[in-house]
Design a protein around this motif. Sequence first.
Motif, PDB file in Angstrom:
ATOM      1  N   LEU A 260       0.136   9.928  -8.897  1.00 60.38           N
ATOM      2  CA  LEU A 260      -1.157   9.965  -9.527  1.00 60.38           C
ATOM      3  C   LEU A 260      -1.991  10.796  -8.808  1.00 60.38           C
ATOM      4  CD1 LEU A 260      -1.524   6.032  -9.256  1.00 60.38           C
ATOM      5  CD2 LEU A 260      -1.508   7.399 -11.946  1.00 60.38           C
TER       6      LEU A 260
ATOM      7  N   ALA B 151       2.463   1.213  -3.480  1.00 60.45           N
ATOM      8  CA  ALA B 151       1.175   2.568  -4.365  1.00 60.45           C
ATOM      9  C   ALA B 151       1.098   3.705  -3.999  1.00 60.45           C
ATOM     10  CB  ALA B 151       0.632   1.512  -4.233  1.00 60.45           C
ATOM     11  N   ARG B 152       0.777   4.572  -2.873  1.00 58.06           N
ATOM     12  CA  ARG B 152       0.559   5.083  -2.627  1.00 58.06           C
ATOM     13  C   ARG B 152       2.083   6.830  -3.257  1.00 58.06           C
ATOM     14  NH1 ARG B 152      -0.990  10.008  -2.302  1.00 58.06           N
ATOM     15  NH2 ARG B 152      -1.710  11.373  -0.207  1.00 58.06           N
TER      16      ARG B 152
ATOM     17  N   ALA C 181       1.019  -1.316  -0.147  1.00 61.11           N
ATOM     18  CA  ALA C 181       0.097  -0.032   0.088  1.00 61.11           C
ATOM     19  C   ALA C 181       0.573   0.926  -0.056  1.00 61.11           C
ATOM     20  CB  ALA C 181      -1.019  -0.142   1.236  1.00 61.11           C
TER      21      ALA C 181
ATOM     22  N   VAL D 236      -7.144   5.071  -3.905  1.00 60.54           N
ATOM     23  CA  VAL D 236      -7.825   3.598  -4.033  1.00 60.54           C
ATOM     24  C   VAL D 236      -7.003   2.300  -4.825  1.00 60.54           C
ATOM     25  CG1 VAL D 236      -9.476   2.857  -5.469  1.00 60.54           C
ATOM     26  CG2 VAL D 236      -9.898   5.217  -4.789  1.00 60.54           C
ATOM     27  N   VAL D 237      -5.990   2.756  -5.567  1.00 58.48           N
ATOM     28  CA  VAL D 237      -4.760   2.112  -5.887  1.00 58.48           C
ATOM     29  C   VAL D 237      -3.871   1.281  -4.167  1.00 58.48           C
ATOM     30  CG1 VAL D 237      -2.871   1.437  -7.228  1.00 58.48           C
ATOM     31  CG2 VAL D 237      -4.996   3.113  -8.237  1.00 58.48           C
ATOM     32  N   SER D 238      -4.256   2.062  -3.619  1.00 58.98           N
ATOM     33  CA  SER D 238      -3.210   1.853  -2.763  1.00 58.98           C
ATOM     34  C   SER D 238      -4.211   0.480  -1.927  1.00 58.98           C
ATOM     35  CB  SER D 238      -3.119   2.713  -1.572  1.00 58.98           C
ATOM     36  OG  SER D 238      -2.350   3.481  -2.082  1.00 58.98           O
TER      37      SER D 238
ATOM     38  N   LEU E  57      -6.592  -1.126  -2.507  1.00 57.73           N
ATOM     39  CA  LEU E  57      -6.801  -2.344  -4.244  1.00 57.73           C
ATOM     40  C   LEU E  57      -5.492  -3.357  -3.634  1.00 57.73           C
ATOM     41  CD1 LEU E  57      -9.196  -1.119  -6.612  1.00 57.73           C
ATOM     42  CD2 LEU E  57      -9.862  -2.541  -4.738  1.00 57.73           C
ATOM     43  N   ALA E  58      -4.207  -2.828  -3.680  1.00 60.46           N
ATOM     44  CA  ALA E  58      -3.192  -4.051  -4.026  1.00 60.46           C
ATOM     45  C   ALA E  58      -2.925  -4.091  -2.959  1.00 60.46           C
ATOM     46  CB  ALA E  58      -2.137  -2.678  -3.944  1.00 60.46           C
TER      47      ALA E  58
ATOM     48  N   VAL F 200      -7.013   9.080  -6.795  1.00 61.82           N
ATOM     49  CA  VAL F 200      -6.843   7.503  -7.211  1.00 61.82           C
ATOM     50  C   VAL F 200      -5.743   6.898  -6.188  1.00 61.82           C
ATOM     51  CG1 VAL F 200      -6.525   6.715  -9.424  1.00 61.82           C
ATOM     52  CG2 VAL F 200      -7.466   9.228  -9.611  1.00 61.82           C
ATOM     53  N   SER F 201      -4.709   7.132  -6.210  1.00 63.61           N
ATOM     54  CA  SER F 201      -3.888   6.794  -5.249  1.00 63.61           C
ATOM     55  C   SER F 201      -4.445   6.324  -3.784  1.00 63.61           C
ATOM     56  CB  SER F 201      -2.495   8.001  -4.778  1.00 63.61           C
ATOM     57  OG  SER F 201      -1.242   7.161  -4.110  1.00 63.61           O
TER      58      SER F 201
END
Length: 396
Positions: A314, A309-310, A306, A321-323, A325-326, A318-319
């Motif tokens: 981005l 990804a953060r 996480a 949400v991606v974190s 989900l990852a 968006v960052s």
Amino acid sequence: MSEPYQSGPYDPYDPHRQAGAAGPWQGYDQQAPPGHDPQLTQQWQGQTWETQSHPQTPAAPETAYLPPRDNPYQAQQQHFADPYAQPQAQPYAQPHAPQPRTAQPYAQPQPQPEPATAPGHGPGAGPGPEAAPDYGPATLVGNARITDAQRARLEGRSPVIEPGMQPALLTAVLGLLLAVTAPAAPYALVVPLVLLQAVTAAGWFRLNGMWPARQGIALAFAGALTADVAVLAAGRDHAPAAILGPLGAWVLLSLVLQLRSHASPDERMYGLMATVASTALSVLATGYLGAGPHAVSVGAAAVAVAVLARALPLPTPVSVVVSLLAAAGAGIAVGGMTGLGAKGALLGGAAAACALIGHRVASYDYPSRFVHFTAGVALPLSAAAPVVWVLGRALG
């Protein structure tokens, strides 16, 4: 009293009048110059009074009627005179025109420094001083006289700067060490855990602007070590009591030490809150030692993914949400290897949410580079420790 003079008609040719009769002009008649006829001199006859019966007023000194002379040191004496002294009245002083004060004989004129003007604000540079600000507007090329946080505020941007990729890589490495050493043995997990607690204590004090704070850092770190020893001695089944006991004792100790401090009340309160928060975060990180090995592996791995990804370039929503989900995907993957299965997604997502909160706290109000490499590295993992402990015991 002496007999007064007889008054009568004046006759200068009176043959019975004696020259040099007593009168006010007696001395003048006796000392008449040559060729002067005393008979032709007008004489005064009349009543007079005795001067010896009245007090005689002494004549004032001659210098009392003279104006004061200019003293070259008078200005210096008046400069150091007592400002509260009452002026003394001078007797027989007559009013006179004020004399100009003379300068001190040895005083040299001191050159006055010219006021420093900013570039572009000198004489003839445009509008007056009211329209000339101290600092120019923020520009993209930078201004050496203001900080980056001030420039960001002037440009309408947020002064919060995130740690970036390098602290995220360090967090990922420390998280992977926790994930790998947890299934091996509790004493192997202590090594990265102690490092995490030390960086947490130092980073929290630096994040609050308190540096150096060796006493507070040492106190928080000592509380964390005490909790580690208590958990190792009591076992994972008694981990809640082994963690909460040292936490309460160290909070009380911090309170006593701050009460004995000689600082101002505001500084003591500020130091107390920083010490208690640092101690709590460092002690709660012991939750990795009290949780199950599989839960530690899933949670630490999810936090590592996480944070990486953060740190990607981005937009913030968006960052985030991606974190999440990852982290959920990493929880499922590691949970499949440890036996948690799909439950690892819930544990990984919850640990990632707490890690993102710690990541955001480490970015508060434009921290320094040292904060990024201490609090930015440790707070995501320390904030996720209570969730890993609670959910790990709840999920199995």
